[in-house]
Design an enzyme around this catalytic site. Structure first.
Site, PDB file in Angstrom:
ATOM      1  N   ASP A  21     -38.211 -23.713  70.196  1.00  0.00           N
ATOM      2  CA  ASP A  21     -38.960 -24.873  69.682  1.00  0.00           C
ATOM      3  C   ASP A  21     -40.179 -24.390  68.907  1.00  0.00           C
ATOM      4  O   ASP A  21     -40.710 -23.319  69.190  1.00  0.00           O
ATOM      5  CB  ASP A  21     -39.571 -25.720  70.803  1.00  0.00           C
ATOM      6  CG  ASP A  21     -38.574 -26.175  71.811  1.00  0.00           C
ATOM      7  OD1 ASP A  21     -37.387 -26.222  71.478  1.00  0.00           O
ATOM      8  OD2 ASP A  21     -39.027 -26.480  72.928  1.00  0.00           O
TER       9      ASP A  21
HETATM   10  N1  URA Z   1     -36.072 -24.397  76.299  1.00  0.00           N
HETATM   11  C1  URA Z   1     -36.968 -25.192  75.678  1.00  0.00           C
HETATM   12  O1  URA Z   1     -37.308 -26.247  76.159  1.00  0.00           O
HETATM   13  N2  URA Z   1     -37.488 -24.746  74.497  1.00  0.00           N
HETATM   14  C2  URA Z   1     -37.159 -23.583  73.938  1.00  0.00           C
HETATM   15  O2  URA Z   1     -37.670 -23.240  72.866  1.00  0.00           O
HETATM   16  C3  URA Z   1     -36.225 -22.774  74.602  1.00  0.00           C
HETATM   17  C4  URA Z   1     -35.693 -23.210  75.791  1.00  0.00           C
END
Ligand code: URA
Length: 242
Positions: A107
């Site tokens: 993310d």
């Molecule tokens: N889980 C999440 O919530 N975000 C990420 O970037 C990776 C795994």
């Protein structure tokens, strides 16, 4: 491979632009200027040190896998608005053929270990749920953990909102009342954040520390990256469960 094709595939320009570079005496091999685009070169690892373009060593050859310490605030996309992880590399790399792509995604607000590769089969091997490559994250939480999360995460029964299939078992290790390490072997959308939401908590910060047997080196600051060797690539699969 022809030198003009190699340079063009590495993003130094179109075939025409590469011809111009060669004509302007900007490319050398073992100290001797190259001005013929049809010269054939073997893509051996030593080639990088033997070729200079405008007095700089040649970019990494195709077959490139990069380990990036992703900073927060950067998106894993080629075309969204705002800062993109690809902006952290030289502009020329955006024109590479085969292209460099992220191995899965983190993310925008997640930091840590992100791999990028131009090897599509490798990207698939790491991200395929069938291969169960474990990914370890460190999360800080808005509320103290209640002690039941590890069992729920490990149960193989946890359902994320809007989904129909339960999550595979995941491992939670307590670091402090509001900090935990979580190891998952799937890559569902916002998975770790949604897992904590499912047990009534909220992730404040999320950082990926490890993919399979490959750890984020603590010498690498946010925004820094390095090319990894074939042995390091193989270490990713060393801890995968069958
Ligand atoms: N889980 C999440 O919530 N975000 C990420 O970037 C990776 C795994």
């Amino acid at each position: 491979m022809r030198i003009d094709r190699l340079l063009s595939n590495l993003g130094y320009g179109s075939r025409k632009e590469v011809e111009r570079l060669l004509r302007q005496n900007k490319v050398s091999l073992d100290g001797a200027l190259i001005n013929k685009g049809e010269l054939h070169v073997n893509l051996t690892p030593e080639l990088r040190e033997r070729i200079l373009v405008e007095s700089e060593p040649l970019d990494p050859l195709p077959g490139l896998t990069i380990l990036l310490h992703k900073p927060t605030g950067f998106t894993c996309s080629h075309k969204e608005e705002g800062d993109l992880v690809y902006d952290l590399f030289p502009d020329r790399w955006q024109k590479r053929e085969p292209p460099l792509s992220t191995v899965g995604r983190l993310d925008k607000d997640t930091s840590g270990l992100l791999l990028l590769s131009d090897n599509g089969a490798l990207v698939h091997k790491i991200t395929s749920p069938k291969n169960h490559v474990p990914k370890r994250y460190r999360a800080t939480l808005a509320r103290p953990l209640n002690g039941k999360e590890a069992e729920i995460f490990a149960s193989g029964k946890l359902m994320l909102e809007g989904e129909e299939k339960p999550l595979l078992p995941a491992i939670l290790k307590l670091i402090s009342p509001t900090e935990a390490e979580v190891t998952i072997s799937e890559g569902r959308y916002h998975q770790v954040r949604r897992m904590f939401a499912a047990v009534g908590n909220h992730v404040l910060t999320l950082h990926r520390e490890q993919i399979g047997g490959l750890k984020l080196p603590n010498t690498l600051s946010a925004g820094e990256y390095l090319a990894i060797s074939e042995a390091e690539v193989q270490s990713i699969f060393a801890t995968a469960q069958p």
